[in-house]
Structures are given as C-alpha cells and as structure tokens.
Scaffold this active site. Sequence first.
Site, PDB file in Angstrom:
ATOM      1  N   THR A 144       0.827  -1.200   0.000  1.00 26.68           N
ATOM      2  CA  THR A 144       0.000   0.000   0.000  1.00 26.68           C
ATOM      3  C   THR A 144       0.865   1.255   0.000  1.00 26.68           C
ATOM      4  OG1 THR A 144      -1.642   1.238   1.263  1.00 26.68           O
ATOM      5  CG2 THR A 144      -0.222  -0.196   2.523  1.00 26.68           C
ATOM      6  N   SER A 179      -1.841   3.207  10.433  1.00 23.12           N
ATOM      7  CA  SER A 179      -2.770   2.326  11.165  1.00 23.12           C
ATOM      8  C   SER A 179      -2.052   0.997  11.373  1.00 23.12           C
ATOM      9  CB  SER A 179      -4.051   2.080  10.363  1.00 23.12           C
ATOM     10  OG  SER A 179      -3.790   1.209   9.271  1.00 23.12           O
ATOM     11  N   TYR A 181      -3.194  -1.749  10.397  1.00 18.38           N
ATOM     12  CA  TYR A 181      -3.284  -2.430   9.098  1.00 18.38           C
ATOM     13  C   TYR A 181      -2.110  -2.012   8.212  1.00 18.38           C
ATOM     14  CZ  TYR A 181      -3.999  -2.300   4.132  1.00 18.38           C
ATOM     15  OH  TYR A 181      -3.759  -2.368   2.786  1.00 18.38           O
ATOM     16  N   HIS A 182      -1.914  -0.681   8.052  1.00 16.21           N
ATOM     17  CA  HIS A 182      -0.839  -0.230   7.171  1.00 16.21           C
ATOM     18  C   HIS A 182       0.521  -0.744   7.676  1.00 16.21           C
ATOM     19  CE1 HIS A 182      -3.952   2.776   5.824  1.00 16.21           C
ATOM     20  NE2 HIS A 182      -3.355   2.594   4.673  1.00 16.21           N
ATOM     21  N   LYS A 185       1.496  -4.148   6.439  1.00 16.86           N
ATOM     22  CA  LYS A 185       2.073  -4.163   5.093  1.00 16.86           C
ATOM     23  C   LYS A 185       3.572  -3.835   5.138  1.00 16.86           C
ATOM     24  CE  LYS A 185      -1.711  -4.806   2.567  1.00 16.86           C
ATOM     25  NZ  LYS A 185      -1.924  -5.967   1.708  1.00 16.86           N
TER      26      LYS A 185
HETATM   27  P1  NAD Z   1     -10.883  -7.604   0.197  1.00 22.98           P
HETATM   28  O1  NAD Z   1     -10.998  -7.688   1.671  1.00 22.98           O
HETATM   29  O2  NAD Z   1     -12.119  -7.349  -0.594  1.00 22.98           O
HETATM   30  O3  NAD Z   1     -10.223  -8.953  -0.366  1.00 22.98           O
HETATM   31  C1  NAD Z   1      -9.247  -9.679   0.340  1.00 22.98           C
HETATM   32  C2  NAD Z   1      -9.632 -11.147   0.266  1.00 22.98           C
HETATM   33  O4  NAD Z   1      -8.646 -11.919   0.962  1.00 22.98           O
HETATM   34  C3  NAD Z   1     -10.975 -11.431   0.938  1.00 22.98           C
HETATM   35  O5  NAD Z   1     -11.842 -12.127   0.059  1.00 22.98           O
HETATM   36  C4  NAD Z   1     -10.612 -12.268   2.154  1.00 22.98           C
HETATM   37  O6  NAD Z   1     -11.606 -13.228   2.482  1.00 22.98           O
HETATM   38  C5  NAD Z   1      -9.288 -12.909   1.721  1.00 22.98           C
HETATM   39  N1  NAD Z   1      -8.423 -13.253   2.861  1.00 22.98           N
HETATM   40  C6  NAD Z   1      -8.071 -12.466   3.907  1.00 22.98           C
HETATM   41  N2  NAD Z   1      -7.275 -13.140   4.748  1.00 22.98           N
HETATM   42  C7  NAD Z   1      -7.112 -14.385   4.217  1.00 22.98           C
HETATM   43  C8  NAD Z   1      -6.406 -15.548   4.632  1.00 22.98           C
HETATM   44  N3  NAD Z   1      -5.717 -15.574   5.774  1.00 22.98           N
HETATM   45  N4  NAD Z   1      -6.456 -16.649   3.855  1.00 22.98           N
HETATM   46  C9  NAD Z   1      -7.170 -16.656   2.691  1.00 22.98           C
HETATM   47  N5  NAD Z   1      -7.862 -15.582   2.253  1.00 22.98           N
HETATM   48  C10 NAD Z   1      -7.834 -14.465   3.011  1.00 22.98           C
HETATM   49  O7  NAD Z   1      -9.763  -6.522  -0.115  1.00 22.98           O
HETATM   50  P2  NAD Z   1      -9.419  -5.772  -1.478  1.00 22.98           P
HETATM   51  O8  NAD Z   1      -9.956  -4.404  -1.403  1.00 22.98           O
HETATM   52  O9  NAD Z   1      -9.724  -6.640  -2.633  1.00 22.98           O
HETATM   53  O10 NAD Z   1      -7.842  -5.651  -1.338  1.00 22.98           O
HETATM   54  C11 NAD Z   1      -7.001  -6.687  -1.786  1.00 22.98           C
HETATM   55  C12 NAD Z   1      -5.548  -6.378  -1.422  1.00 22.98           C
HETATM   56  O11 NAD Z   1      -5.160  -5.150  -2.014  1.00 22.98           O
HETATM   57  C13 NAD Z   1      -5.315  -6.234   0.070  1.00 22.98           C
HETATM   58  O12 NAD Z   1      -4.107  -6.846   0.409  1.00 22.98           O
HETATM   59  C14 NAD Z   1      -5.236  -4.747   0.283  1.00 22.98           C
HETATM   60  O13 NAD Z   1      -4.415  -4.443   1.371  1.00 22.98           O
HETATM   61  C15 NAD Z   1      -4.661  -4.263  -1.020  1.00 22.98           C
HETATM   62  N6  NAD Z   1      -5.076  -2.884  -1.344  1.00 22.98           N
HETATM   63  C16 NAD Z   1      -6.398  -2.584  -1.502  1.00 22.98           C
HETATM   64  C17 NAD Z   1      -6.766  -1.274  -1.818  1.00 22.98           C
HETATM   65  C18 NAD Z   1      -8.206  -0.861  -1.992  1.00 22.98           C
HETATM   66  O14 NAD Z   1      -8.469   0.343  -2.173  1.00 22.98           O
HETATM   67  N7  NAD Z   1      -9.173  -1.774  -1.959  1.00 22.98           N
HETATM   68  C19 NAD Z   1      -5.767  -0.293  -1.974  1.00 22.98           C
HETATM   69  C20 NAD Z   1      -4.434  -0.638  -1.795  1.00 22.98           C
HETATM   70  C21 NAD Z   1      -4.097  -1.944  -1.491  1.00 22.98           C
HETATM   71  N1  USQ Z   2     -11.712   9.708   4.570  1.00 27.08           N
HETATM   72  C1  USQ Z   2     -12.603  10.746   4.721  1.00 27.08           C
HETATM   73  N2  USQ Z   2     -13.920  10.438   4.751  1.00 27.08           N
HETATM   74  C2  USQ Z   2     -14.388   9.166   4.621  1.00 27.08           C
HETATM   75  C3  USQ Z   2     -13.469   8.122   4.454  1.00 27.08           C
HETATM   76  C4  USQ Z   2     -12.130   8.419   4.444  1.00 27.08           C
HETATM   77  O1  USQ Z   2     -12.227  11.902   4.824  1.00 27.08           O
HETATM   78  O2  USQ Z   2     -15.608   8.977   4.666  1.00 27.08           O
HETATM   79  C5  USQ Z   2     -10.275  10.011   4.510  1.00 27.08           C
HETATM   80  C6  USQ Z   2      -9.443   9.277   5.547  1.00 27.08           C
HETATM   81  O3  USQ Z   2      -9.389   9.978   6.762  1.00 27.08           O
HETATM   82  C7  USQ Z   2      -8.095   9.169   4.844  1.00 27.08           C
HETATM   83  C8  USQ Z   2      -8.471   9.072   3.375  1.00 27.08           C
HETATM   84  O4  USQ Z   2      -9.807   9.542   3.263  1.00 27.08           O
HETATM   85  O5  USQ Z   2      -7.367  10.340   5.020  1.00 27.08           O
HETATM   86  C9  USQ Z   2      -8.411   7.681   2.808  1.00 27.08           C
HETATM   87  O6  USQ Z   2      -9.209   6.809   3.577  1.00 27.08           O
HETATM   88  P1  USQ Z   2      -9.748   5.445   2.935  1.00 27.08           P
HETATM   89  O7  USQ Z   2     -10.583   4.751   3.963  1.00 27.08           O
HETATM   90  O8  USQ Z   2     -10.340   5.686   1.604  1.00 27.08           O
HETATM   91  O9  USQ Z   2      -8.381   4.657   2.650  1.00 27.08           O
HETATM   92  P2  USQ Z   2      -7.333   3.949   3.622  1.00 27.08           P
HETATM   93  O10 USQ Z   2      -7.817   3.854   5.007  1.00 27.08           O
HETATM   94  O11 USQ Z   2      -6.012   4.603   3.402  1.00 27.08           O
HETATM   95  O12 USQ Z   2      -7.293   2.478   3.054  1.00 27.08           O
HETATM   96  C10 USQ Z   2      -7.588   2.139   1.696  1.00 27.08           C
HETATM   97  C11 USQ Z   2      -7.759   0.634   1.643  1.00 27.08           C
HETATM   98  C12 USQ Z   2      -6.453  -0.024   2.036  1.00 27.08           C
HETATM   99  C13 USQ Z   2      -5.325   0.505   1.152  1.00 27.08           C
HETATM  100  C14 USQ Z   2      -5.255   2.030   1.193  1.00 27.08           C
HETATM  101  C15 USQ Z   2      -4.299   2.592   0.168  1.00 27.08           C
HETATM  102  O13 USQ Z   2      -8.811   0.219   2.515  1.00 27.08           O
HETATM  103  O14 USQ Z   2      -6.565  -1.433   1.881  1.00 27.08           O
HETATM  104  O15 USQ Z   2      -4.102  -0.012   1.582  1.00 27.08           O
HETATM  105  O16 USQ Z   2      -6.551   2.564   0.848  1.00 27.08           O
HETATM  106  S1  USQ Z   2      -3.430   3.984   0.765  1.00 27.08           S
HETATM  107  O17 USQ Z   2      -4.402   4.998   1.199  1.00 27.08           O
HETATM  108  O18 USQ Z   2      -2.585   4.454  -0.292  1.00 27.08           O
HETATM  109  O19 USQ Z   2      -2.662   3.537   1.912  1.00 27.08           O
END
Ligand code: NAD
Ligand code: USQ
Length: 396
Positions: A144, A179, A181-182, A185
Amino acid sequence: MRILVLGGDGYLGWPTALHLSRRGHDVGVVDNFARRGYDLEMGVDSLVPITQLQQRVKRWEDVSGLRVEPYVGDLCDAAFVYRLVAEFRPEAIVHFAEQRSAPYSMIDRHHAVYTQTNNVVGNLNLLYAIAEIDPSIHLVKLGTMGEYGTPNIDIEEGFIEITHRGRTDVLPYPKQPGSFYHLSKVHDSANIMFACRIWGLRSTDLNQGIVYGQETDETVLHPELATRFDYDGVFGTVLNRFCVQAVVGHPLTVYGKGGQTRGMLDIRDTLACVELAITNPAEEGEYRVFNQFTESFSVAELAEMVAAAFPGRVTVANIDDNPRVEKEEHYYRAAHTKLLDLGLVPHLLSGSTISSLLAVADRHRDRVDPAAIEATVQWRKTASSLATAGLVAESR
Ligand code: NAD
Ligand code: USQ
C-alpha cells in the site's frame, strides 16, 4: 502462465482472476471467506450483491467457456499453503489475501492483533512455501502507498539514495504508516525483501493507492460476476463512499480539514498493473517496488468532484473531530513511473468515471443502510475505551 490469485473472492482479487483468465492464463482462486465474515461481524453488506465463490466460478465458465479453479483455505494454515503451491504449481502468485481495512485494525487490541497475525503470518507461510517448493515462483504482493505515510519530502518508488556523513547508499524508503493495518504491510515488505535476499526469491511489491470503481470488462458480463462494493464506515474507501453518500442524500463525510492527499487508481488499472507485473517478472533474488497509483487527490477535492458530477444537490459535512489521527494538510508528491514505463495506460478520474460510479450506487440505493455510513472507529483511545477493550486489565 499458471497463476494463483490469493484473496480471489475479494473486491480486487475476483476481477483480477477473471481478467487474467480471459487473457489466457490458467488461474486458481484462493480464499477463506474472511471478508464475508467481517460483514457478518459488522452487520454490513456489499452495496452490490455478490454471489458465492462456487457460483461465480460456474457463471464465469458459462459466460466465457473458461474455468478458474477455486481453493478454499486459510493462508495462516501452513499445511494448506504448502499443499496449494505443490498441487497447483504456479509460475506467479498474486497475493491480495489480507485484512485490508485501516479502521477495522484500529477497533481494539483484538482486531489489531488479528490483522497483523493474519497478514504477516499468512505472508510468511507463503514465503516459506515458495522457497521450499519452487523458488522460481514470482510473488506479486499487494502492498500500500500508506506504508510511506505523508513525509514532508518526495516519496520515491520503494528506495531512496541517502548520503550520510559522506557515505552514500540506496536504502528502503522510510515508513510512517497510519494504522495497524498499514503497519502490517510494512512488516510484510520487510519479510519479503529479506526472503529475496537470503533465498533468492523474486518478488514485486505493489504499493497500491486507494482503488475506486466497481465495474470491469469481465464483471459486467453478468450480474453474478459482480465484485463487491463497500460504502460502510469500516471497509468503504473514500471515493466509493462519497458516491453512495451523494446518491442517498447523505452529506459527504470529509474527515477534518480534507487536505489529506492520497494516490488513487481506477479498479481497471489495478488489473492492468498486476498483469504488467506478472508478464514482466522480477529477476531471481530481486525485490522490487512499484508505486501503483495514477493520480493523487485530496479528500476535499474528491468531495468537490463528486458534488460537481452529481445531478442533484450535495452537501459536504466537514467532520471536525476526525476519527483518525493523521495529517490533514501536508505535502504530497510520490513517484509512480515504473508501471507507466512498462506500458500502463491509465484510466484517469473524470466526471464520467464518477457518473458511472454514481450510477452503480443509484442502481442499488435500496440496499444502503444509512447507519452503516457513520465512522464508528476512533484512532484515539480514552481511558474508558482501553478499559472496555480489556487493555487495562491485561497490562496489570
Ligand atoms: P478484500 O478484503 O475485498 O479482499 C481480500 C480477500 O482476501 C478477501 O476475500 C478475504 O476473504 C481474503 N483473505 C483475507 N485473509 C485471508 C487468509 N488468511 N487466507 C485466505 N484468504 C484471506 O480486499 P481488497 O480491497 O480486494 O484488497 C485486496 C488487497 O489489495 C489487500 O491486500 C489490500 O491491502 C490491497 N489494497 C487494496 C486497496 C483498496 O483500495 N481496496 C488499496 C491498496 C491496497
Ligand atoms: N476519509 C474521509 N472520509 C471518509 C473516508 C475516508 O475523509 O468517509 C479520509 C481518511 O481519513 C483518509 C483518506 O480519506 O485520510 C483515505 O481513507 P480510505 O478509507 O479511503 O483509505 P485507507 O484507510 O487509506 O485504506 C484504503 C484501503 C487499504 C489501502 C489504502 C491505500 O482500505 O486497503 O491499503 O486505501 S493507501 O491509502 O494508499 O494507503
């Protein structure tokens, strides 16, 4: 090519699997349905209805004549991971399978520990399975942009040249994630880089920005091929949320000043980037990082763009008490040339992109639960929230 898509039942994994299948690859889809479980736990649901994995797979076969092979199991189960890699014999593994919500990881100690255990242990099991079964497998790992945080200097693509007291080296770019979560990664990245160094594995770490959109060339072929679309306060990402909020007449929830700036990309570009990484693999022993986003926007700019694209009235609610602890005004300039150099042609965010997202939201507006929109997770901990979470007792 034989490709395993881990997390292939998720928002990004499912459309990626279909895209790679249509491009002629033999695809296996792996998931433990943890994401569907979080919905049940939180009492929320994808805005767009999604079918079960087996049904999706069957529908894809009907529609395309192509088969993706489903595997149900948990990456934290090492025996499952070893069996999977040994049986499927992938040439590339795309790893999406992690708990990906920052707010979910910040609910309490339990959710932080779950997130880091699930993500870090799953990834580590995978690294061991690759190293012991077939080190030539190319691991394409979803990281991320949030690993870097928001430093007051330009963000580079993974590494930065530093001169310190007359000596120079190229080092991993400093990480200041926002966070637990972050942070998971960041830990994954360190483990992958180490595994490449000591075992000669090959890996591409895709530091992806926030993804928006719901439709891809493949998912639109049948309603049962749709991918999920989250708008709730825990899993919904900012632009997807704003579009749903506009449609149901909810004020757009801009947290704090709205100057938070992030790299973003269209879901169709996620698919293209993953494919580019797979078809241009890392070398043996190489750990490389691509910053996977196409444009950056502040949260306030996104709100303005949604308001401009929506045909009706939209109000913006600046939520002074930002539930997150983050910089609300900051410098942001991040490099993102490596995927462009490989040939990525981005879908840039336009009024018409937002209109198509608004249309998705409008089609399913009856499924919106207004209560789910509110942000319920606070980054700050008060004495009472610590006590509720059992932390005070645990620390004695
Ligand atoms: P998502 O939660 O929709 O999909 C993740 C999938 O992985 C889910 O279906 C979940 O059931 C599966 N999973 C989780 N833990 C598991 C485990 N231990 N074993 C097997 N399966 C497991 O998430 P997404 O939005 O599709 O994101 C996918 C990836 O991309 C994530 O790693 C996320 O961090 C990354 N990412 C997402 C975004 C975004 O905006 N959605 C942005 C940047 C990075
Ligand atoms: N935000 C608002 N209002 C909202 C939701 C979010 O102002 O209703 C703000 C948050 O405070 C933050 C920004 O928007 O500053 C982004 O929040 P987000 O929830 O859209 O994204 P984030 O929490 O960063 O996480 C998402 C995905 C995560 C991925 C990440 C990419 O859930 O899996 O890793 O985006 S990045 O942001 O580049 O880290």
